[in-house]
Structure formats: structure tokens, C-alpha cells
Design an enzyme around this catalytic site. Sequence first.
Site, PDB file in Angstrom:
ATOM      1  N   ASP A 199      -2.691   7.721   8.350  1.00 57.26           N
ATOM      2  CA  ASP A 199      -3.617   7.311   8.870  1.00 57.26           C
ATOM      3  C   ASP A 199      -2.933   5.706  10.120  1.00 57.26           C
ATOM      4  O   ASP A 199      -1.788   5.622  10.227  1.00 57.26           O
ATOM      5  CB  ASP A 199      -4.628   6.401   8.025  1.00 57.26           C
ATOM      6  CG  ASP A 199      -4.404   5.282   6.900  1.00 57.26           C
ATOM      7  OD1 ASP A 199      -2.542   5.015   6.778  1.00 57.26           O
ATOM      8  OD2 ASP A 199      -4.789   4.446   6.218  1.00 57.26           O
ATOM      9  N   HIS A 230      -0.072   3.935   7.470  1.00 56.48           N
ATOM     10  CA  HIS A 230       0.784   4.927   6.350  1.00 56.48           C
ATOM     11  C   HIS A 230       0.799   6.793   6.726  1.00 56.48           C
ATOM     12  O   HIS A 230       0.263   7.633   6.853  1.00 56.48           O
ATOM     13  CB  HIS A 230      -0.499   5.325   4.901  1.00 56.48           C
ATOM     14  CG  HIS A 230      -1.280   3.552   4.625  1.00 56.48           C
ATOM     15  ND1 HIS A 230      -1.877   3.318   5.615  1.00 56.48           N
ATOM     16  CD2 HIS A 230      -0.590   2.878   4.076  1.00 56.48           C
ATOM     17  CE1 HIS A 230      -2.656   1.784   4.545  1.00 56.48           C
ATOM     18  NE2 HIS A 230      -1.281   1.545   4.084  1.00 56.48           N
ATOM     19  N   SER A 275       0.559  -1.188   0.047  1.00 54.28           N
ATOM     20  CA  SER A 275      -0.284  -0.059   0.281  1.00 54.28           C
ATOM     21  C   SER A 275       1.002   0.989   0.234  1.00 54.28           C
ATOM     22  O   SER A 275      -0.070   2.080  -0.268  1.00 54.28           O
ATOM     23  CB  SER A 275      -0.944   0.027   1.512  1.00 54.28           C
ATOM     24  OG  SER A 275      -0.268  -0.286   2.099  1.00 54.28           O
TER      25      SER A 275
END
Length: 366
Positions: A331, A334, A46
Site C-alpha cells: 500500500d 508498506h 506497523s
Amino acid sequence: MAAAAVASSFQLSMAAVIALVMVAATFSAAPVAAGPVPAIYVLGDSLADVGNNNHLVTLLRADFAHNGIDYPGHKATGRFSNGKNSVDFLADSLGLASPPPYLAVAKNSNANYANGVNFASGGAGVSNATNKDQCLSFDKQLDYLSSVSASLAQSLGQSQAATHLAKSLFAITIGSNDIIHYAKSSSSSSDPSPQPFVDSLAQTLSAQLQRLYDMGARKLVFLGVGPVGCCPSLRELSSTKDCSAVANDAAVRYNAAAASLLGAMAAKHADMSYALFDSSAALLRFIDSPAANGFAEAKAACCGLGDMNAKIGCTPLSLYCANRTGYVFWDFYHPTEATARKLTAMAFDGSAPLISPMNIRQLSAL
Ligand SMILES: *[C@@H]1O[C@H](CO)[C@@H](O)[C@H](O)[C@H]1NC(C)=O
Ligand SMILES: *[C@@H]1O[C@H](CO)[C@@H](O)[C@H](O)[C@H]1NC(C)=O
């Protein structure tokens, strides 16, 4: 690139709030760049996903607000960020367009892969078992690269395709999710050393990197894992809100294993070069001295809910901070765009021991 990592327990907390909307993006081909690096091919998790997971039936996705709030057009593209991620900045640094998600490009009957493509998928790990069926595993990404390589050989001719791939950068960010899963399933006090776990990851990674070489990759940018134990999600699990020492220890060992693997590969293959970024050491600088690095908050997430904004991820119902450039973390897993921008600058133009044996600018110029 660096930083924390990914969505893993994401699926549990967010199931209720996420609508599964499949968004098909369209991309226009950019002209082939004239510089020494014609294209970037991206594999990973991600930290580098630019929208592949939008095309999967998965809860590991980010194609909704408040993600993308600082992206051009305030668009939630599927990036796990408020704005751009590290591969976007890497592409910017090279004067190239950020390569589009493979699953979007592959929908076109005459897909063009010569300008690079991004296979990265949120949730992916070195191990197949990590977030199985929720993402494109690293092995699956390599399978797709194999089709891309065949397609290039068909469109450019075998020898031109080989030259093209040899000049291109292959950017890889993988391992954070494996380590997060390991740390979450360990009870830090009683656990033995993570070395056997790291050795087993390294063994799998070794075969995967060799496969990459065998498919024609000659310039590898390996972004090591960040201090994943300091991501808000793992901090929040600690009663003292400290970083998970188990996860950070595993991250350091994994990066060391990657360094030794890449060193051995380059020694064996004279035509291969690489730049390895110690994301763990780099990001720890920000976390240990936020103010000196332009940050005000290095522990809590900007967007989320609950303690440290880390109980629940960034959803349309989450709260988010006003000043995103002041936060290290976007978040619960991340980094913010601001963090990604600074880390990429260090990897591009920095020096050893953070980026070695050469920086990305030097690797690109070869
Ligand atoms: C990973 O999955 C692929 C199939 O997707 C399989 O061929 C491969 O053997 C698996 N690798 C491991 C280490 O389990
Ligand atoms: C945001 O935070 C950073 C870091 O503390 C600070 O330098 C900057 O001035 C802030 N921006 C605004 C608009 O308050």
C-alpha cells in the site's frame, strides 16, 4: 521490517470507509522451542504489528480487506500487508511461532509470555508525539514489556526469567513514522539539514534502548528504517514522482545514529549483542533494480486508489494488483509480503554492510 513505513495521514483518507470493528483474536500457546532462542519479543511500528491496533480505538488499522489477501485463510489479521510481515518471517526462520499481539494475550487472566509477545503498533514512533493517542507509543510498549518481565519473574522465578530474556531475541523496528512526519512538514528546498531532528530522535532512542537493556534484553535485532522517501505516499507528493530526498536523507542519518548508539551500548555492556539491518540500503537495491531482484513494479502501490495507488490506502473499496509478488509496495506506506520475505532473508543470513556486526543467524546462535 524495512521498507517504507506507516500509516500516518491514513486517518484522514480512510475515515469514511473504515468500520471500527473490534476483533478479539484467541491464541493457543506454542511449545517452548528447544533451540538457542526460546522466544522473540517484538517492539515497533506497523512494519511489525500483528494485530495490536485491532484492540485500540484508532483509525491506524488494517483488519479489513484487502489486507491479508495472501495470508493463510485470506485473513485480515491487522497486519499492514497482503500477507506475512518481517517478524513473521523472522519467527519462521527460527522455527518459532510468530509472537501474538500483546493486547490479545494480555486479555487472558493466566497469560503466558514465555513464548514471546509482540508489542508493535501501527503508527508508533520513537517520539511520544508521533501519532499520539492513535497507537501504542514506543514508551508505552516498553511499559508493557516491564509488566511482562515482572510476570515472567513471577512464573519462572527471577533468575530463570533473566536467563530466558537474555537468550531471547528482541526485534525492534521504529523510526519510520517520525521521519515521515518530519518530511511531510518540511518544504524540501528551504529546509536545513535534518541532522538536529535526527540527533533529537537518537537521544530519545538511546534512553529507550538502555531501558530495554535494563529490563534484561541482551540480543537485539534492530531493523533500521527503509528509504521512506520512496514509499508511494511520499513519491506521489512530488511533481516528478521521485523519492523524497529529505526523507531518505533523514533515514540514512537515523540508521547511522542507531549504528553508533548500538555500537556504544555493546562496548559498554559486554553481555549485550546485536544485529543491525540497513533496511535503507537493502530496499534501495530493490527500488533501483527491480527486475534483478524479481520485481516488476517498485514505485506504485499494489493496493490503493489514485495516482500510483497512493492517494488512498488499501481499503475494501481500493483496487489491487493481480500479481502481488511483482510489487515492492503493498500500500502507500508498506512493503508486500514478497518484499518482507526477501529483506528478512538478507538480514537473517546476509553479511555486512547490510547486516552488521553479525547476521541474525549468528546472533541467535550466541
Ligand atoms: C512520553 O510519555 C510518557 C507517558 O506516557 C512520559 O512519561 C514521558 O516523559 C514522555 N516522554 C517524552 C520525551 O515526552
Ligand atoms: C509476477 O511478477 C514477477 C515479477 O515480475 C514474475 O517473476 C512472476 O512470474 C509473476 N507471476 C505471475 C503469476 O505472473
